[in-house]
Design a protein around this motif. Sequence first.
Motif, short mmCIF file in Angstrom:
data_model
loop_
_atom_site.label_atom_id
_atom_site.label_comp_id
_atom_site.label_asym_id
_atom_site.label_seq_id
_atom_site.Cartn_x
_atom_site.Cartn_y
_atom_site.Cartn_z
N ALA A 176 24.58 29.78 96.98
CA ALA A 176 25.49 29.39 96.00
C ALA A 176 27.01 28.99 96.52
O ALA A 176 27.84 28.49 95.75
CB ALA A 176 25.59 30.75 95.07
N PHE A 177 27.22 29.38 97.56
CA PHE A 177 28.49 28.91 98.34
C PHE A 177 28.61 27.36 98.42
O PHE A 177 29.75 26.70 98.22
CB PHE A 177 28.68 29.31 99.86
CG PHE A 177 29.25 30.69 99.93
CD1 PHE A 177 30.33 31.23 99.44
CD2 PHE A 177 28.35 31.76 100.64
CE1 PHE A 177 30.69 32.27 99.81
CE2 PHE A 177 28.51 33.04 100.74
CZ PHE A 177 30.02 33.49 100.32
N MET A 178 27.59 26.60 98.26
CA MET A 178 27.57 25.31 98.68
C MET A 178 27.06 24.44 97.55
O MET A 178 26.79 23.19 97.72
CB MET A 178 26.72 25.07 99.92
CG MET A 178 25.39 25.38 100.11
SD MET A 178 24.62 25.52 101.75
CE MET A 178 25.16 24.28 102.62
N ASN A 179 26.66 24.92 96.23
CA ASN A 179 26.15 24.28 95.21
C ASN A 179 27.11 23.24 94.64
O ASN A 179 28.21 23.28 94.93
CB ASN A 179 25.62 24.76 94.23
CG ASN A 179 26.47 25.78 93.62
OD1 ASN A 179 27.77 25.57 93.40
ND2 ASN A 179 25.87 26.92 92.84
N TRP A 180 26.84 22.01 93.91
CA TRP A 180 27.78 21.04 93.52
C TRP A 180 28.76 21.85 92.59
O TRP A 180 29.80 21.09 92.35
CB TRP A 180 26.88 20.03 92.89
CG TRP A 180 26.47 20.21 91.34
CD1 TRP A 180 24.96 20.84 91.31
CD2 TRP A 180 27.05 20.07 90.17
NE1 TRP A 180 24.76 20.81 89.75
CE2 TRP A 180 25.93 20.70 89.27
CE3 TRP A 180 28.22 19.66 89.89
CZ2 TRP A 180 26.16 20.58 87.87
CZ3 TRP A 180 28.12 19.54 88.44
CH2 TRP A 180 27.48 20.14 87.38
N HIS A 181 28.55 23.07 91.83
CA HIS A 181 29.68 23.43 90.97
C HIS A 181 30.88 23.80 91.84
O HIS A 181 31.95 23.75 91.28
CB HIS A 181 28.97 24.58 90.05
CG HIS A 181 27.98 24.36 89.44
ND1 HIS A 181 26.53 24.48 89.70
CD2 HIS A 181 27.89 23.81 88.00
CE1 HIS A 181 25.85 24.17 88.69
NE2 HIS A 181 26.53 23.85 87.83
N ARG A 182 30.49 24.30 93.17
CA ARG A 182 31.78 24.79 93.84
C ARG A 182 32.34 23.56 94.37
O ARG A 182 33.68 23.56 94.34
CB ARG A 182 31.17 25.53 95.05
CG ARG A 182 31.90 26.31 95.77
CD ARG A 182 32.51 27.63 95.19
NE ARG A 182 31.15 28.35 94.88
CZ ARG A 182 31.01 29.77 94.37
NH1 ARG A 182 32.23 29.99 93.63
NH2 ARG A 182 29.94 30.25 94.11
N SER A 183 31.85 22.61 94.37
CA SER A 183 32.56 21.28 94.93
C SER A 183 33.44 20.81 93.76
O SER A 183 34.65 20.47 93.92
CB SER A 183 31.52 20.21 95.30
OG SER A 183 30.82 20.36 96.40
N GLY A 184 32.89 20.90 92.58
CA GLY A 184 33.67 20.55 91.27
C GLY A 184 34.84 21.70 91.38
O GLY A 184 36.26 21.19 90.76
N GLU A 185 34.49 22.90 91.45
CA GLU A 185 35.94 23.90 91.48
C GLU A 185 37.02 23.31 92.63
O GLU A 185 38.12 23.58 92.25
CB GLU A 185 35.46 24.93 91.83
CG GLU A 185 34.59 25.79 90.56
CD GLU A 185 33.85 27.19 91.03
OE1 GLU A 185 34.15 27.53 92.29
OE2 GLU A 185 33.23 27.89 90.23
N LEU A 186 36.58 23.00 93.69
CA LEU A 186 37.48 22.37 94.59
C LEU A 186 38.50 21.26 94.25
O LEU A 186 39.63 21.21 94.51
CB LEU A 186 36.86 22.04 96.09
CG LEU A 186 36.19 23.40 96.66
CD1 LEU A 186 35.55 22.85 98.15
CD2 LEU A 186 37.33 24.45 97.31
N ILE A 187 37.62 20.30 93.60
CA ILE A 187 38.38 19.15 93.00
C ILE A 187 39.32 19.56 91.75
O ILE A 187 40.41 19.27 91.85
CB ILE A 187 37.34 18.01 92.40
CG1 ILE A 187 36.48 17.59 93.50
CG2 ILE A 187 37.94 17.03 91.83
CD1 ILE A 187 35.48 16.63 93.26
N VAL A 188 38.85 20.61 91.16
CA VAL A 188 39.74 21.08 89.99
C VAL A 188 41.03 21.74 90.74
O VAL A 188 42.26 21.50 90.27
CB VAL A 188 39.01 22.00 89.31
CG1 VAL A 188 40.30 23.11 88.21
CG2 VAL A 188 38.07 21.52 88.39
#
Length: 324
Positions: A247-259
């Motif tokens: 879960a640390f590395m799914n695409w949702h987390r990438s989206g959160e970083l962009i936000v």
Amino acid sequence: MIGTATPAPARLSARLWLALLIFACFAALPVIAAVTDDPFLLLIGTRILAYAIAAMALDLILGYGAMVSFGHAAYLGFGAYAVAILNSVGVTDLVLHIAFAVTISAVFAAITGAISLRTRGVYFIMITLAFGQMAYFFFVSLSAFGGDDGTPLPARSTLFGSQALEDDRTLFYVALGLLIALFTLATRIVGSRFGRVLIGTRENPVRMEAIGLAPFRYQLTAFVISGCMTSIAGVILANQAEFVSPAFMNWHRSGELIVMVVLGGVGNLTGAIGGAVVALLLEDWLAVLTEHWRLLFGVFLIVMVLYSPHGITGALDRIARGRR
């Protein structure tokens, strides 16, 4: 972005002063936690520090190199699993965990960047997303480390042979020290000739090629540096949670970083740190108010983008100019 209408030295000064203020507030957090007898503040603070590092690392390529990586959370996962994998073979030192995480991330980022940087726009985004998802599903398939469910860590990393990181306050200060060190490194990179070429490539890659520079090499180097910095955040997160999971590395987390980057202000390292702080604090506060906190957070983000396109730091800059 701070100082959009002011000279560059003034912008830089404002950003550095804001960064120093943020670091000072972080440094005071353990004292506040002790006075209020709320050790949970340290765990929240350590988590925020880790994401601040990751957001800052992403902004290095997104804000200064116009590279929108939608798979950057993969490097968080590499950092987290570096701790779990080395712990499983008896290697527990934090420095070795960071070195292993950085090495894996450098190789993965070099491969990802070498392929994705041959494209532009949405194609770049989709290739980085594809690589991120491949990394995600690879760790989902690792049954030895719990697969999709993840695995708890037997203990936190050791620090030069001691169990100092078992103390939440020590872990917090180590995370803060890493954030300050990486912020200093990123600031020097941006202010160097390398950084100026990277910014020039963002503005006009054709012109950079015309004057004899190779944008690809600069972009790839920045991409690798960013991935390595993000993996350090993953090491911190694993130690803070004492648990690792895909879960640390799914695409949702990438989206959160962009936000976080957009919220703080794109192309502003201090803003990326501030964006991580505000995003995670809002997440915790709104979750207490309602289970539909994501709806409220979405409204807040839309309002920020509409009325302050340069994020929180852009809004602070306008307020500061209005007082002059």
